[in-house]
Structure formats: structure tokens, C-alpha cells
Design a protein around this motif. Structure first.
Motif, short mmCIF file in Angstrom:
data_model
loop_
_atom_site.label_atom_id
_atom_site.label_comp_id
_atom_site.label_asym_id
_atom_site.label_seq_id
_atom_site.Cartn_x
_atom_site.Cartn_y
_atom_site.Cartn_z
N HIS A 66 55.79 19.28 -137.53
CA HIS A 66 57.04 18.80 -136.96
C HIS A 66 57.12 19.16 -135.48
N GLN A 67 56.66 20.34 -135.13
CA GLN A 67 56.63 20.72 -133.71
C GLN A 67 55.77 19.77 -132.90
N PHE A 68 54.58 19.47 -133.42
CA PHE A 68 53.68 18.57 -132.70
C PHE A 68 54.28 17.16 -132.60
N ALA A 69 54.90 16.70 -133.67
CA ALA A 69 55.45 15.34 -133.70
C ALA A 69 56.59 15.19 -132.71
N THR A 70 57.48 16.19 -132.65
CA THR A 70 58.60 16.09 -131.70
C THR A 70 58.10 16.18 -130.26
N ARG A 71 57.11 17.00 -130.02
CA ARG A 71 56.51 17.06 -128.68
C ARG A 71 55.99 15.69 -128.26
N ASP A 72 55.27 15.02 -129.16
CA ASP A 72 54.65 13.74 -128.82
C ASP A 72 55.68 12.61 -128.78
N LEU A 73 56.74 12.71 -129.58
CA LEU A 73 57.80 11.70 -129.50
C LEU A 73 58.42 11.64 -128.12
N ALA A 74 58.59 12.81 -127.50
CA ALA A 74 59.16 12.85 -126.16
C ALA A 74 58.30 12.06 -125.18
N VAL A 75 56.99 12.12 -125.37
CA VAL A 75 56.09 11.35 -124.50
C VAL A 75 56.22 9.85 -124.80
N LEU A 76 56.23 9.49 -126.07
CA LEU A 76 56.32 8.09 -126.46
C LEU A 76 57.63 7.46 -125.99
#
Length: 203
Positions: free
Chosen positions: A190-200
Motif C-alpha cells: 500500500h505504501q508503494f502504491a500510494t507513492r506511485d499514484l502520486a506520480v501517475l
């Protein structure tokens, strides 16, 4: 029986682990020692992901297949978590036929000609399907339902009984160990996914 000790590498440092706990107090729920604590922990994981999934749904669907810096895409994150569930909980949940066809193991490699995904470490392979988010979440919901069903009748003795680990893991582990490991897999991804969502969201 092995005491629970799994963590990504940085959590092997007690000071870092304590700081993570201070910054993310929900993590404290992910170390349950009894059935009621496990019920609460899996509910906490579902609640953790719910707003993140809603946030992802606001993106154009193709972006959910995009990888940021070579990491799992948003959909691949859930496919990898399917692998973690099936690897560690197959003896608990009695998942038929081993791994789901959409599950992605670690050390992922993709063969563009043959369309396969495999892990050299696990010696495992599956069809390189590219499902959309909702079908993957449907399989995920089924796994959560199996956990709730198991915990509805589990006892303290059941939690301390031997687990059924994948072949690359320590052999003397408990059911509780397996369940807690999956909880922390969920939290970290979940940490990794939220980090990458911010980029997307910014592209």
C-alpha cells in the motif's frame, strides 16, 4: 515454531521499525496475537486500501497498467498480493489449484514472445494476462472472505498449529506467522502504491 520475524530489510533495524510505527500507528494493529486481533487487522487492511482504490479509479484506466520507475503497476500490485496470499495462506484457506492465474511472483520477468511471467527463485509461471482492476479486486475479495470464514471458527490452538509455507520459506512456522506476514505484505505494498499514484496523478 518460528516466532514472527519477517520484515523488509529496513525493518530489521529496530530504530527504523519504531519510527515507522510512530509515523504509521495503524501498523500496530498488524501484529495480532489472537483471533480477534486478526479479525481487526484484516478489516484495517481493507479500510486502508479503500480510499486508495477510490483514488485510483479516478485515473484513466490505462494508467493503472503503467509502471513507475520499473515497479509494479497499480493492478500488478494486487496481482502480486494475490501471489503472497496464495503462497502463505494456501494451507489456511484451502485455495484450490495453488496460485491464481493472475498472481505475479517476486523477481518478475516477462517474455514478450511467449507472453509468460515467472520467478526464477520460485520456479513458478503463469499466463501473462492483463486483467483490469475490477476482476482482480473480485478475486481479492474472495480471498478476504475466505480469511473471515476461517477466523470465524479459529481458536488460539489453530493459530499456533504448523503453517504450510511455500518451499523457499522456513519450515517451522505457525498459521499466525503466515497470517501476520500477509498483513505486512499488504501494508508495504500500500505504501508503494500510494507513492506511485502520486506520480501517475501528475502525468
Amino acid at each position: 515454531m518460528t516466532e514472527f520475524a519477517w520484515a523488509p530489510g529496513i525493518e530489521n533495524d529496530a530504530a527504523i521499525r519504531d519510527e515507522l510505527d510512530r509515523s504509521h500507528p495503524e501498523r500496530l494493529k498488524l501484529r495480532p496475537r489472537d483471533v480477534e486481533g486478526l479479525r481487526e487487522a484484516f478489516t484495517a487492511v481493507e479500510e486502508l486500501w479503500a480510499p486508495t482504490i477510490d483514488r485510483a479509479r479516478r485515473l484513466p484506466s490505462p494508467k493503472l497498467h503503467d509502471r513507475v520507475n520499473g515497479e509494479y503497476s497499480f493492478i500488478e500490485t494486487f496481482r502480486h498480493l494475490l501471489f503472497a496470499w496464495d503462497a502463505w495462506l494456501r494451507g489456511v484457506l484451502r485455495v484450490p489449484d495453488g496460485y491464481h492465474e493472475w498472481a505475479i511472483p517476486p523477481e518478475m520477468s516477462v517474455d514478450g514472445d511467449r507472453g509468460t511471467i515467472w520467478s526464477q527463485g520460485a520456479g513458478w509461471s503463469s499466463s501473462n494476462a492483463a486483467p483490469e482492476l475490477d476482476p482482480v479486486l473480485g478475486v481479492r475479495a474472495e480471498r478476504f472472505a475466505r480469511v473471515r470464514d476461517y477466523l470465524s471458527g479459529a481458536t488460539s490452538e489453530d493459530l499456533q498449529s504448523p503453517g504450510t509455507p511455500p518451499p523457499w520459506s522456513p519450515q517451522e512456522i505457525s498459521v499466525l506467522y503466515c497470517l501476520r506476514l500477509v498483513l505486512f505484505e499488504e501494508w508495504w505494498h500500500h505504501q508503494f502504491a500510494t507513492r506511485d499514484l502520486a506520480v501517475l496523478e501528475g502525468t
